[in-house]
Design a protein around this motif. Structure first.
Motif, PDB file in Angstrom:
ATOM      1  N   ASN A 139      22.423  28.909  -2.184  1.00 45.86           N
ATOM      2  CA  ASN A 139      21.469  29.943  -2.567  1.00 45.86           C
ATOM      3  C   ASN A 139      20.886  29.630  -3.945  1.00 45.86           C
ATOM      4  OD1 ASN A 139      22.147  31.364  -0.200  1.00 45.86           O
ATOM      5  ND2 ASN A 139      23.772  32.480  -1.246  1.00 45.86           N
ATOM      6  N   SER A 140      19.789  30.311  -4.266  1.00 49.86           N
ATOM      7  CA  SER A 140      19.151  30.149  -5.579  1.00 49.86           C
ATOM      8  C   SER A 140      18.950  28.677  -5.919  1.00 49.86           C
ATOM      9  CB  SER A 140      19.989  30.831  -6.669  1.00 49.86           C
ATOM     10  OG  SER A 140      20.165  32.198  -6.375  1.00 49.86           O
ATOM     11  N   LEU A 141      18.410  27.955  -4.973  1.00 51.36           N
ATOM     12  CA  LEU A 141      18.271  26.514  -5.144  1.00 51.36           C
ATOM     13  C   LEU A 141      17.288  26.168  -6.255  1.00 51.36           C
ATOM     14  CD1 LEU A 141      18.433  25.523  -1.404  1.00 51.36           C
ATOM     15  CD2 LEU A 141      19.881  24.560  -3.193  1.00 51.36           C
ATOM     16  N   LYS A 142      17.600  25.076  -6.941  1.00 47.32           N
ATOM     17  CA  LYS A 142      16.801  24.600  -8.063  1.00 47.32           C
ATOM     18  C   LYS A 142      16.299  23.190  -7.766  1.00 47.32           C
ATOM     19  CE  LYS A 142      19.944  27.006 -11.228  1.00 47.32           C
ATOM     20  NZ  LYS A 142      20.847  26.846 -12.392  1.00 47.32           N
ATOM     21  N   PRO A 143      15.222  22.765  -8.399  1.00 50.24           N
ATOM     22  CA  PRO A 143      14.747  21.393  -8.182  1.00 50.24           C
ATOM     23  C   PRO A 143      15.827  20.349  -8.448  1.00 50.24           C
ATOM     24  CG  PRO A 143      13.071  22.689  -9.281  1.00 50.24           C
ATOM     25  CD  PRO A 143      14.284  23.554  -9.213  1.00 50.24           C
ATOM     26  N   GLU A 144      16.696  20.610  -9.388  1.00 52.61           N
ATOM     27  CA  GLU A 144      17.755  19.653  -9.705  1.00 52.61           C
ATOM     28  C   GLU A 144      18.836  19.563  -8.628  1.00 52.61           C
ATOM     29  OE1 GLU A 144      16.599  22.112 -11.669  1.00 52.61           O
ATOM     30  OE2 GLU A 144      18.232  23.008 -12.867  1.00 52.61           O
ATOM     31  N   ASP A 145      18.770  20.437  -7.621  1.00 57.33           N
ATOM     32  CA  ASP A 145      19.686  20.329  -6.474  1.00 57.33           C
ATOM     33  C   ASP A 145      19.191  19.317  -5.449  1.00 57.33           C
ATOM     34  OD1 ASP A 145      20.081  23.876  -6.679  1.00 57.33           O
ATOM     35  OD2 ASP A 145      21.522  22.357  -7.348  1.00 57.33           O
ATOM     36  N   THR A 146      17.992  18.794  -5.643  1.00 56.82           N
ATOM     37  CA  THR A 146      17.433  17.812  -4.721  1.00 56.82           C
ATOM     38  C   THR A 146      18.309  16.570  -4.668  1.00 56.82           C
ATOM     39  OG1 THR A 146      15.168  18.587  -5.019  1.00 56.82           O
ATOM     40  CG2 THR A 146      15.447  16.319  -4.275  1.00 56.82           C
ATOM     41  N   ALA A 147      18.732  16.207  -3.461  1.00 54.59           N
ATOM     42  CA  ALA A 147      19.630  15.060  -3.282  1.00 54.59           C
ATOM     43  C   ALA A 147      19.913  14.892  -1.793  1.00 54.59           C
ATOM     44  CB  ALA A 147      20.950  15.283  -4.023  1.00 54.59           C
ATOM     45  N   VAL A 148      20.555  13.792  -1.458  1.00 53.52           N
ATOM     46  CA  VAL A 148      21.161  13.646  -0.140  1.00 53.52           C
ATOM     47  C   VAL A 148      22.561  14.240  -0.239  1.00 53.52           C
ATOM     48  CG1 VAL A 148      21.930  12.071   1.659  1.00 53.52           C
ATOM     49  CG2 VAL A 148      19.817  11.587   0.390  1.00 53.52           C
ATOM     50  N   TYR A 149      22.876  15.120   0.678  1.00 52.74           N
ATOM     51  CA  TYR A 149      24.168  15.804   0.681  1.00 52.74           C
ATOM     52  C   TYR A 149      25.044  15.209   1.785  1.00 52.74           C
ATOM     53  CZ  TYR A 149      22.671  19.300  -2.658  1.00 52.74           C
ATOM     54  OH  TYR A 149      22.259  19.932  -3.809  1.00 52.74           O
ATOM     55  N   TYR A 150      26.279  14.926   1.408  1.00 55.08           N
ATOM     56  CA  TYR A 150      27.246  14.333   2.313  1.00 55.08           C
ATOM     57  C   TYR A 150      28.470  15.231   2.443  1.00 55.08           C
ATOM     58  CZ  TYR A 150      24.687  10.021   1.165  1.00 55.08           C
ATOM     59  OH  TYR A 150      23.737   9.063   0.969  1.00 55.08           O
ATOM     60  N   CYS A 151      29.042  15.264   3.639  1.00 51.97           N
ATOM     61  CA  CYS A 151      30.372  15.830   3.763  1.00 51.97           C
ATOM     62  C   CYS A 151      31.361  14.688   3.969  1.00 51.97           C
ATOM     63  CB  CYS A 151      30.467  16.851   4.890  1.00 51.97           C
ATOM     64  SG  CYS A 151      30.306  16.199   6.553  1.00 51.97           S
ATOM     65  N   ALA A 152      32.589  14.947   3.589  1.00 50.67           N
ATOM     66  CA  ALA A 152      33.630  13.942   3.685  1.00 50.67           C
ATOM     67  C   ALA A 152      34.965  14.637   3.889  1.00 50.67           C
ATOM     68  CB  ALA A 152      33.661  13.080   2.432  1.00 50.67           C
TER      69      ALA A 152
END
Length: 124
Positions: free
Chosen positions: A84-97
């Protein structure tokens, strides 16, 4: 075949929300610690959040604390990351592990198996 598949990424405006899913197949997710990580262009992979196998213990990086929520549904063999409340700096490829152990570590080197990632872009 052992697989982790992330989904739910996309383009969202600042202040918006996304829910990422991490679907496991070929094994039971309940026996593993699950972590979410992200990697932005030109940056190292960083830990975002992780959740214990059974007692619900969680950890969040300071940068996402209060905005992101990790959860898991062992019956469905899926883990989630509500953002929630996403910011431009949250931009990325997200991985689960996943991690074969009891401790909830946030360091990528502690994790044994990774999904392929899903792109999250926060932009107006």
């Amino acid at each position: 075949q052992v697989q982790l598949v992330e989904s739910g990424g996309g383009l969202v405006q600042p202040g918006g929300s996304l829910r990422l899913s991490c679907a496991a197949s070929g094994f039971s997710l309940e026996y593993y610690v699950v972590g979410w990580f992200r990697q932005a262009p030109g940056k190292e992979r960083e830990g975002v959040s992780c959740i214990s196998r059974s007692d619900g213990s969680t950890y969040y990086a300071d940068s996402v604390k209060g905005r992101f929520t990790i959860s898991r549904d062992n019956a469905k063999n899926v883990a989630y990351l509500q953002m929630n409340s996403l910011k431009p700096e949250d931009t990325a490829v997200y991985y689960c592990a996943i991690r074969d152990g009891m401790e909830i570590y946030i360091w990528p080197d502690e994790y044994d198996y990774w999904g392929q990632g899903t792109q999250v872009t926060v932009s107006s």
